[in-house]
Design a protein around this motif. Structure first.
Motif: not given
Length: 287
Positions: A179-189, A218-219
């Motif tokens: 499992x990969x658990x990404x945090x918040x990232x600036x993507x198109x999603x 905050x993000x």
């Protein structure tokens, strides 16, 4: 390093796009899925197909026949699937009560049922050769359920539940589930987030109406301060592929902002999880 056949979902943007490029650059044979390759994603599909070692497949992951056709295409050409990367997913945001039963069904079909369709179809080929790797891209919200993300988090909890139990079942067969658990990232999603269909309840939550805006601020501040790079998630996939069979961790946190919190929770649960397996006579599955 031997050449592997790698199936990656959700490759029209974000993590999937970067992962397809990164894995193909290593010489692996990449099958990159996305929807509507002759319509809205035509340009993305064309660009990706021009990359060496990448074959683009038009797949609707919520359609059983579409998924099976994709698997059949890969098997006919390659004979097997070595690595499955379930990256595709969608997000929902808003007060939990605003989500209808149909909203929740849709969320689980995209984030839980669709990955399972692929896992179930890929596993027989992995079992046949006693080797394989399944990587499921979850989220930090797969460990914590945040306000206004309850339905999304619930679906990621579901994906993590499938992944965790399966990890211990198939590891003795030579197959790794990670499992990969990404945090918040600036993507198109972030631009494609869905909202609850039942807007009639929203006025009843006026007392906390400003909280989502605070979350967004905050993000944005984290993005400005930390500058998280989506390539880090693609690099995490590559790292898991490169690790020896049986040595891949169950969970990998990729989050420069709040990742230490998620990692601490993972480590605490891992200790107690081992106790549960011991209590129910499954100690040998921990080895």
């Amino acid at each position: 390093m031997s050449k592997k056949t790698v199936l990656i979902t959700g490759t029209n943007s974000g993590f999937g796009w970067l992962t397809a490029h990164s894995v193909a650059a290593l010489g692996h044979s990449v099958y990159a899925t996305m929807r509507d390759t002759k319509g809205k994603n035509a340009d993305k599909a064309k660009a990706l197909a021009e990359v060496e070692n990448i074959t683009v497949l038009d797949v609707s992951l919520t359609d059983e026949e579409s998924v099976k056709n994709a698997i059949d295409t890969i098997i006919a050409k390659e004979g097997t699937i070595d690595v499955l990367v379930n990256n595709a997913g969608s997000a929902m945001f808003g007060v939990a009560e605003s989500f209808t039963t149909e909203d929740v069904k849709w969320m689980f079909d995209v984030n839980v049922n669709a990955p399972w369709r692929l896992m179930k179809l890929a596993l027989p080929f992995m079992r046949k050769k006693s080797e394989g790797l399944i990587i499921n891209v979850s989220s930090g919200w797969g460990r914590f359920s945040a306000p206004f993300s309850a339905v999304y988090a619930a679906s990621k909890f579901g994906l993590e539940g499938l992944s965790e139990g399966l990890h211990y079942e198939v590891r003795p067969l030579g197959i790794d589930v990670a499992i990969i658990q990404p945090g918040a990232f600036p993507t198109e999603m972030a631009q494609k987030i869905q909202f609850g269909s039942d807007t009639s309840v929203v006025d009843g939550y006026s007392a906390i109406a400003e909280v989502p805006n605070k979350m967004g601020s905050a993000r944005d501040q984290m993005f400005e301060t930390v500058k998280p790079d989506p390539q880090d998630v693609a690099d995490a996939v590559v790292n898991l592929i490169n690790l020896p069979q049986g040595k891949r961790p169950l969970r990998t946190v990729v989050d420069p902002s709040t990742g230490k919190i998620v990692q601490a929770a993972n480590e605490a649960v891992e200790v107690e999880y081992a106790k549960v397996l011991n209590a129910f006579g499954m100690k040998e599955l921990l080895d």
